[in-house]
Write a protein that holds these residues in place. Structure first.
Motif, PDB file in Angstrom:
ATOM      1  N   ASP A 258       0.842  -1.191   0.000  1.00 39.22           N
ATOM      2  CA  ASP A 258       0.000   0.000   0.000  1.00 39.22           C
ATOM      3  C   ASP A 258       0.886   1.254   0.000  1.00 39.22           C
ATOM      4  O   ASP A 258       1.161   1.836   1.046  1.00 39.22           O
ATOM      5  CB  ASP A 258      -0.919  -0.004   1.223  1.00 39.22           C
ATOM      6  N   GLN A 260       0.163   4.088  -1.395  1.00 36.48           N
ATOM      7  CA  GLN A 260      -0.627   5.312  -1.323  1.00 36.48           C
ATOM      8  C   GLN A 260      -0.724   5.857   0.102  1.00 36.48           C
ATOM      9  O   GLN A 260      -0.751   7.064   0.322  1.00 36.48           O
ATOM     10  CB  GLN A 260      -2.035   5.056  -1.881  1.00 36.48           C
ATOM     11  N   ASP A 305      -0.622   5.498 -12.146  1.00 36.93           N
ATOM     12  CA  ASP A 305      -1.841   4.724 -11.917  1.00 36.93           C
ATOM     13  C   ASP A 305      -1.549   3.478 -11.083  1.00 36.93           C
ATOM     14  O   ASP A 305      -2.364   3.079 -10.246  1.00 36.93           O
ATOM     15  CB  ASP A 305      -2.473   4.320 -13.252  1.00 36.93           C
ATOM     16  N   SER A 308      -0.854   4.760  -7.558  1.00 40.15           N
ATOM     17  CA  SER A 308      -2.046   5.455  -7.043  1.00 40.15           C
ATOM     18  C   SER A 308      -1.731   6.780  -6.358  1.00 40.15           C
ATOM     19  O   SER A 308      -2.509   7.256  -5.536  1.00 40.15           O
ATOM     20  CB  SER A 308      -2.824   4.553  -6.063  1.00 40.15           C
TER      21      SER A 308
END
Length: 641
Positions: A258, A260, A305, A308
């Protein structure tokens, strides 16, 4: 199940564990079978173009005429005047350069009406966009030159402040808006806590092989796979940074990928590296290139993308900090001049120096207590003041050597005629490596205008660096990997930096009155591939001039020793003759158009002047006055002074 993208779909390969290796997902890219993953859209694009004529990665596109409404010479600036004789449209800078001598000097120019000019520029860009509208913006290196030209034209329409700042106000005078405008491009000095993260970032970049793996044309690195490599390498660096800063947080990142959730951390730590480099050009000389290229790749739509989030945030400047806390009035306070002044000890008594130091400390404390407020404590106010002082120190180290060399030029040489052969600056093409042929008066003017241009560039170096990063990290300006003759380089248009350089050049031309040689600015070609190369090139000017200035300033004190004075008088005749010989040789062969890899890339263009100066530095050991440099403590043009 097939994974659909905007332009293609691929069938996954089912693995024994039930996973799919063909999907273009972050999990598969970071998995063990990443070699089987390719970008589906680019893969289809490659197969679809198989029947069309091939275009090599290093091939040049056909030369196109300038877009309507733009200058026919530079093809970058909007046309401002039309020449009745040439029947061509020019910007003011190019018209002055092309019509400065010969029969063209008699040509008459008429200003282009603003309404017609704006209409033609809009139409020109609109047609160009329409023609290239269906082309896709790849992050990879296969973008055509036409696409770069189109994006350059679009970016040049964006409002960029090119108003140049005047001379720094003197103590006792009204500061006005000088510090307000200047502070917009002055990065904020790093705190002690931020420097710990800076060392962490530098260590990570030192061991990283990012550019070695990405900027290569080896076997298996097709366009689709290159994006996979970019994402893997970027994620490896990001994960290592978090793990080193916080082990528990790093473990969680390795578990769920993760990225982001740690976006703020990444943006902050990368911004620290960029900010530190701008304020200290001597630092991060091997790692800043990796950092800026990594961030350049992270700005591509495909990579962003997958992650993120964006790795890039604006540089924290003195202006943004004070504006956020509504404390910009501090930059208009007349005490700011005293609080940020540099204190020199040369030729002054100890008492005078101590008095200035106390006045400066008193001014800093007065401003800190006067402008502190909620969210902006006294230490942060001092940090802003110290940052402005750092900018003054940068100007003294980088810009002032240009001033000193201009003073030496005017002191030892006559503008129009030489007293004798030893004081003549005349050069001839083919003699001692010279590429240009100038008489004394022309070479004097050529050297003067080159030093003046360098001074103007260094005066606005922080602003140029800001614009260069904007060009490098622009989302809509891709790059192409090309062999420029000096290895593989990322060739990318730099419209904002180019526009600012045009403005600086125009100001330098106006200040010297006449212009000798070419006014061409290389940017985004094989000579200067991108804005990073441009900034690196001009941040080295003081490395050439400062050792020369130091040597010249120490020769009189060197001659106080009888033995050394005897050596100077026996070999050169006198101290003045020694200094004149060093200056004459530098002004001749440091500005003779030499130093390029081939006959066509040297000469009198804007960048060729600096190339000649570096070539002179490489030949210094062969000069008969080289022992004088060694006696004054000279260790090289890349050392400490």
């Amino acid at each position: 199940m097939a994974v659909n993208t905007s332009s293609a779909s691929i069938e996954p390969t089912l693995q024994p564990d039930g996973s799919t290796s063909g999907n273009f997902t972050l999990e598969n890219i970071l998995g063990t079978n990443h070699e089987a993953v390719e970008h589906p859209r680019l893969k289809e694009k490659d197969s679809g173009d198989a029947t069309e004529p091939g275009h090599g990665w290093d091939e040049e596109s056909a030369v196109r005429p300038a877009a309507d409404g733009f200058c026919v010479e530079c093809e970058d600036q909007p046309a401002q005047v039309v020449c009745d004789t040439c029947v061509d449209n020019y910007c003011e800078v190019c018209f002055a350069a092309q019509h400065r001598k010969g029969s063209r000097k008699k040509h008459i120019a008429k200003p282009i009406p603003s309404s017609a000019k704006s209409r033609s520029v809009q139409n020109g860009v609109a047609e160009d966009v329409k023609k290239n509208g269906e082309q896709e913006n790849d992050v990879d290196m296969d973008d055509s030159d036409e696409e770069l030209d189109r994006i350059s034209i679009e970016a040049s329409k964006a409002p960029v402040s090119t108003q140049l700042l005047g001379a720094q106000p003197t103590i006792g005078s009204k500061v006005g808006e000088w510090f307000v405008d200047r502070s917009k491009y002055i990065p904020l000095r790093l705190t002690y806590g931020e420097r710990k993260y800076l060392r962490l970032l530098d260590a990570a970049l030192q061991v990283s092989e990012y550019t070695d793996k990405i900027d290569t044309l080896g076997f298996g690195l097709s366009k689709p796979k290159r994006i996979v490599h970019q994402i893997r390498e970027l994620c490896a660096i990001l994960s290592g940074l978090v793990l080193a800063a916080d082990y528990k947080q790093g473990q969680e990142l390795f578990t769920d990928r993760d990225f982001q959730s740690n976006a703020d951390f990444y943006q902050t730590i990368f911004e620290l590296g960029r900010r530190h480099k701008i304020m200290n050009p001597d630092k991060m000389r091997t790692t800043y290139g990796k950092l800026i290229y990594l961030l350049q790749d992270s700005q591509s739509p495909d990579v962003r993308d997958m992650l993120s989030f964006s790795c890039v945030k604006p540089i924290v400047s003195v202006y943004t900090v004070l504006e956020e806390k509504d404390a910009l009035d501090m930059l208009r306070d007349d005490l700011i001049m005293v609080a940020t002044q540099e204190i020199y000890s040369e030729g002054r008594s100890k008492r005078e120096v101590q008095r200035d130091i106390k006045n400066k400390e008193r001014a800093i404390e007065t401003l800190a207590s006067k402008y502190q407020r909620s969210g902006l404590n006294q230490e942060q106010v001092r940090q802003c003041i110290y940052s402005i002082g750092d900018n003054h120190a940068f100007l003294r180290t980088n810009r002032d050597p240009c001033e000193k060399m201009i003073t030496y030029l005017k002191q030892y040489f006559h503008p129009t005629q030489a007293k004798d052969n030893k004081s003549s600056l005349a050069i001839r093409s083919g003699k001692q490596g010279a590429r240009l042929s100038h008489d004394h008066a022309k070479q004097y003017a050529y050297v003067l205008q080159s030093l003046t241009l360098w001074r103007e560039i260094l005066h606005d170096m922080f602003r140029l660096w800001s614009l260069a990063e904007q060009d490098l990290l622009a989302e809509n300006v891709p790059y192409r990997l090309r062999d420029t003759g000096q290895g593989l380089n990322r060739v990318q248009a730099a419209p904002k930096t180019f526009r600012m350089m045009h403005t600086i050049l125009h100001r330098a031309q106006q200040s010297v009155g006449t212009w000798i040689g070419s006014s061409a600015i290389h940017m985004g070609d094989h000579n200067v591939p991108n804005a990073l190369m441009f900034i690196d090139k001009y941040s080295q000017i003081y490395r050439i001039l400062l050792p020369i200035c130091n040597t010249l300033s120490q020769i009189p004190s060197l001659a106080e020793k009888p033995a050394l004075r005897s050596y100077i008088e026996d070999d050169f005749g006198s101290i003045d003759n020694c200094m004149r010989e060093i200056l004459c040789d530098f002004f001749q062969h440091g500005f003779d158009g030499s130093g390029a890899d081939n006959f066509f890339d040297a000469g009198s263009c804007i960048d060729g002047r600096l190339t000649s100066a570096w070539n002179w530095c490489a030949q210094l050991e062969k000069k008969r006055y080289f022992p004088v440099f060694l006696l004054t403590g000279f260790v090289g043009f890349d050392g400490d002074w």
